[in-house]
Write an enzyme that holds these catalytic residues in place. Sequence first.
Site, mmCIF file in Angstrom:
data_model
loop_
_atom_site.group_PDB
_atom_site.id
_atom_site.type_symbol
_atom_site.label_atom_id
_atom_site.label_comp_id
_atom_site.label_asym_id
_atom_site.label_seq_id
_atom_site.Cartn_x
_atom_site.Cartn_y
_atom_site.Cartn_z
ATOM 1 N N VAL A 202 0.849 -1.192 0.000
ATOM 2 C CA VAL A 202 0.000 0.000 0.000
ATOM 3 C C VAL A 202 0.881 1.236 0.000
ATOM 4 O O VAL A 202 1.929 1.270 0.646
ATOM 5 C CB VAL A 202 -0.929 0.017 1.250
ATOM 6 C CG1 VAL A 202 -1.788 1.269 1.266
ATOM 7 C CG2 VAL A 202 -1.813 -1.221 1.297
ATOM 8 N N LYS A 203 0.417 2.233 -0.758
ATOM 9 C CA LYS A 203 1.143 3.507 -0.791
ATOM 10 C C LYS A 203 0.303 4.549 -0.076
ATOM 11 O O LYS A 203 -0.893 4.674 -0.337
ATOM 12 C CB LYS A 203 1.360 3.888 -2.256
ATOM 13 C CG LYS A 203 1.827 5.307 -2.495
ATOM 14 C CD LYS A 203 2.197 5.492 -3.959
ATOM 15 C CE LYS A 203 2.243 6.945 -4.346
ATOM 16 N NZ LYS A 203 2.758 7.156 -5.701
ATOM 17 N N THR A 204 0.945 5.317 0.805
ATOM 18 C CA THR A 204 0.195 6.346 1.517
ATOM 19 C C THR A 204 1.114 7.490 1.906
ATOM 20 O O THR A 204 2.334 7.385 1.826
ATOM 21 C CB THR A 204 -0.504 5.746 2.760
ATOM 22 O OG1 THR A 204 -1.555 6.606 3.140
ATOM 23 C CG2 THR A 204 0.438 5.563 3.931
#
Length: 299
Positions: A202-204
């Site tokens: 996941v990218k955040t």
Amino acid sequence: MADLDNLKDTKDYHFDIPARNEAFFLKGAGALDWGMQNRLARIFNPRSGRTVMLAIDHGYFLGPTSGLERIDVNIVPLLPYCDALMLTRGILRTTVPPAFKHGVVMRATGGPSIRKELSNELLAVGMEDALRMNVSAMAVQVYIGGEYETQTVNNMTRMVDMGNRYGMPTLGVTAVGKDMVRDAQYFRLATRICAELGAQFVKTYHVAEGFETVTASCPVPIVMAGGKKLPAIDALTMAYRAVSEGAAGVDMGRNIFQSEAPVAMIQAVQKVVHELMKPEHAFELYRTLKEEQKATVVA
Ligand code: R5P
């Protein structure tokens, strides 16, 4: 057929050495199939467990944004220094040399430009074409709390289903709409939803308060998104804080390609991410490399 003459009689089965059964190095990835693990290992460095992804996919909704007007001129020289490249298939096919050996993370959603509602995205690349391009993961943007939240979550879950069939990891990208609050509570929600629904990483965004609660509560690796251009020392500090607080690397765009010295900047980010170099030391390295590279260009 192999030659059958003179086959050796003696064989050594190493009875004293137990068969190796090593755990895969990435969080939450132990039960994935070999092909999916292999693709993830093209993105994440098995030694550090982290990655420096270079994000250059902005054109899919922004057009030729500053620093990406000529990817052949501005970005190709950076390729040796990234662990993975996040981009669209159009740029991959037209501009990236096929000898590029690092990970390719394909931007797999799109639709609206900056003139429209951004969350109204659909899947924009098929799995067959992704396999043809030998990509390492598919990036699907999810707008939790956005106008088209369910549609974007459905984009991601369909990609996860296809990815599980073919051994292709899905990167869930948590998008922040214009009016959404960027805090740890929001990113805990968004990243956890992506992981619960099957994203393998996941990218955040980084947040100043409580980022470690975001990484701790997400059962898959998190890579930090870069965001708007900051002074180099601030960008390096943000990257350092993110990896110190549990991120498995960064996916940076503007803070690298809009830097005064992009090659120096990406090398400094590499040191921070893989060696946990302190930001002030990485900034010194950046300045030194910047001067050296300027001297090389003049000479
Ligand atoms: C944004 O549209 C893209 O998905 C980028 O990959 C992402 O925003 C990271 O780029 P930057 O570090 O410039 O924010």
